[in-house]
Design a protein around this motif. Structure first.
Motif, short mmCIF file in Angstrom:
data_model
loop_
_atom_site.label_atom_id
_atom_site.label_comp_id
_atom_site.label_asym_id
_atom_site.label_seq_id
_atom_site.Cartn_x
_atom_site.Cartn_y
_atom_site.Cartn_z
N VAL A 1 0.93 -1.26 -0.05
CA VAL A 1 0.24 0.09 -0.17
C VAL A 1 0.90 1.24 -0.10
O VAL A 1 2.02 1.30 0.70
CB VAL A 1 -1.05 -0.14 1.17
CG1 VAL A 1 -1.74 1.27 1.21
CG2 VAL A 1 -1.69 -1.22 1.40
N TYR A 2 0.55 2.19 -0.83
CA TYR A 2 1.38 3.43 -0.99
C TYR A 2 1.42 4.24 0.10
O TYR A 2 0.34 5.56 -0.16
CB TYR A 2 0.93 4.00 -2.47
CG TYR A 2 1.95 4.91 -2.69
CD1 TYR A 2 3.51 4.79 -3.18
CD2 TYR A 2 1.57 6.27 -3.11
CE1 TYR A 2 4.22 5.70 -3.54
CE2 TYR A 2 2.48 7.30 -3.76
CZ TYR A 2 3.78 7.03 -3.81
OH TYR A 2 4.62 8.08 -4.08
N GLN A 3 2.10 4.09 1.50
CA GLN A 3 2.00 5.14 2.06
C GLN A 3 3.21 5.85 2.09
O GLN A 3 4.25 5.58 2.87
CB GLN A 3 2.06 4.23 3.61
CG GLN A 3 0.80 3.64 3.90
CD GLN A 3 -0.48 4.68 4.34
OE1 GLN A 3 -0.34 5.80 4.24
NE2 GLN A 3 -1.73 4.02 4.26
N ASN A 4 3.20 6.73 1.05
CA ASN A 4 4.51 7.23 0.77
C ASN A 4 5.06 8.43 1.95
O ASN A 4 6.23 8.93 1.71
CB ASN A 4 4.45 8.13 -0.35
CG ASN A 4 3.15 9.13 -0.61
OD1 ASN A 4 2.05 8.73 -0.08
ND2 ASN A 4 3.32 10.38 -1.11
N ARG A 5 4.16 8.94 2.60
CA ARG A 5 4.51 9.86 3.80
C ARG A 5 5.41 9.12 4.61
O ARG A 5 5.87 9.81 5.64
CB ARG A 5 3.32 10.35 4.32
CG ARG A 5 2.75 11.50 3.25
CD ARG A 5 1.73 12.49 3.85
NE ARG A 5 1.38 13.38 2.69
CZ ARG A 5 1.90 14.67 2.38
NH1 ARG A 5 3.24 14.84 2.59
NH2 ARG A 5 1.52 15.27 1.04
N ARG A 6 5.76 8.05 4.76
CA ARG A 6 7.07 7.38 5.61
C ARG A 6 7.89 7.86 5.22
O ARG A 6 8.99 8.00 6.03
CB ARG A 6 6.94 5.81 5.63
CG ARG A 6 5.52 5.14 6.18
CD ARG A 6 5.78 3.51 6.12
NE ARG A 6 4.52 2.64 6.45
CZ ARG A 6 4.56 1.62 6.76
NH1 ARG A 6 5.76 1.02 6.32
NH2 ARG A 6 3.43 0.88 7.19
N TRP A 7 8.12 8.32 3.79
CA TRP A 7 9.30 9.06 3.50
C TRP A 7 9.53 10.58 3.45
O TRP A 7 10.16 11.23 2.61
CB TRP A 7 9.73 8.34 2.39
CG TRP A 7 10.10 6.90 2.51
CD1 TRP A 7 11.23 6.26 2.77
CD2 TRP A 7 9.17 5.56 2.42
NE1 TRP A 7 11.35 4.98 3.03
CE2 TRP A 7 9.85 4.57 2.77
CE3 TRP A 7 7.84 5.61 1.96
CZ2 TRP A 7 9.29 3.23 2.82
CZ3 TRP A 7 7.19 4.34 2.11
CH2 TRP A 7 7.88 3.26 2.30
#
Length: 356
Positions: A118-124
């Motif tokens: 799942v694209y939880q991009n705000r981990r980066w």
């Protein structure tokens, strides 16, 4: 690695396609979209990337992974189709309408041994990476409260159904970050705000999450806020960390930039956007880590090549969805929701004693 994309709205066009095109060793095979307008946009943005009418056509072209960035109403059906085809799949966030839908996708992927992320991009995000570094160093001491907020003034976002409302859409990022930092949650309290009576989708929310380890997370989002709160305020026994404004990768992506065009400038925060460490009269700038949404796709690429795990595990998204469900129930019923204690994290009495 050959990657296909389903959907070329805002998410597909700005938050996936530029990263896929920038990923070394990867081929951007094509995009499934029947919209004439979006096909024209795709041709202008990526002239050599093919447009497909159907998912079946994309799969027939040969792909190692499919990224699904359709509106939430259509997302789970497409994800399930890709799983049934035996192809690795990335779902945009929010992962699902509710936990039942999320669990069905997770079980299907596990039964067929298909990688599902799942694209939880705000981990980066830059600020999140900086906070993780501060916590790892012990600079804040023992954290007691985590405040995380994304608020802006964007009237065009009111009532948007594509992400299932602000709590479901934006809240999935904030909950994911809280879980990554402080672990499982056992109590949830929430409030939701609607601009007009009878409005289906919320335009603002507040959540209070009680973590098993004793930390309390206060999470909020709003699309009609003229005076936004700090992005983070993290309070510990040895000091606090605060940072204003959003990570700059979103603005870069919406401006048509990418890691390929920007190189080292991608994700780098100008020093005036850095956060602060404060303790009493002491106040000093904290150098921001460089944001790197590309790390999601690099992690996906490595996992599919048998090196390491998926960048975001599907069961993380399932846990996230359960908390969002509890938050909605809390707001509707006006009470604190108590979640089951995860296996291996102590009894309910032990947790209540620790948190009292």
């Amino acid at each position: 690695m050959r990657i296909g994309l389903v959907g070329y709205g805002k998410g597909g066009r700005f938050f996936h396609a530029p990263l896929i095109r920038s990923l070394p060793g990867a081929t951007f095979v094509g995009v499934v979209t029947r919209s004439a307008e979006r096909r024209q946009q795709l041709a202008g943005d990526h002239p050599h990337v093919q447009a497909f009418d159907t998912l079946e056509q994309l799969l027939a072209a040969g792909v190692d992974a499919v990224v699904v960035s359709t509106p939430l109403d259509a997302r789970s059906a497409v994800v399930m189709q890709v799983i049934e085809a035996g192809v690795a799949v990335v779902s945009d966030k929010p992962f699902a309408h509710d936990a039942a839908e999320a669990e069905a996708m997770v079980r299907a992927a596990e039964q067929r041994n298909v990688p599902l992320s799942v694209y939880q991009n705000r981990r980066w995000d830059s600020d999140f990476l900086t906070l993780r570094k501060l916590l790892a160093s012990g600079a804040l001491g023992q954290v007691t409260r985590f405040e995380s907020s994304i608020e802006r003034y964007s009237p065009s976002s009111v009532g948007k159904a594509s992400g299932g409302g602000l709590l479901r859409d934006l809240g999935s990022h904030l909950v994911d970050q809280a879980l990554q930092l402080f672990g499982p949650v056992v109590r949830v309290y929430a409030e939701m705000e609607y601009r007009e009576p009878g409005q289906v989708f919320d335009n603002g929310f507040f959540m209070s999450l009680s973590h098993i380890n004793g930390v309390v997370s206060h999470l909020s989002g709003h699309c009609l806020q003229n005076a936004p709160r700090p992005r983070f305020r993290v309070s510990g026994t040895e000091g606090s960390y605060t940072v204003e404004g959003l990570d700059g990768q979103e603005d870069q992506a919406l401006a048509g930039l990418s890691p390929a065009t920007e190189g080292e400038r991608w994700g780098a925060e100008e020093h005036r956007r850095w956060g602060w460490f404060e303790q009493g009269a002491e106040r000093e700038r904290v150098t921001s880590e460089r944001g790197c949404w590309m790390a999601f796709y690099q992690g996906l690429q490595a996992a599919l090549q048998g090196v390491g795990t998926l960048p975001v595990e599907a069961r993380d998204a399932l846990a996230n969805t359960r908390i969002l469900d509890a938050a909605r129930q809390s707001a509707e019923q006006g009470k604190v929701m108590v979640l089951p204690v995860p296996v291996g994290h102590g009894t309910k009495n032990e947790i209540n004693s620790k948190m009292s």
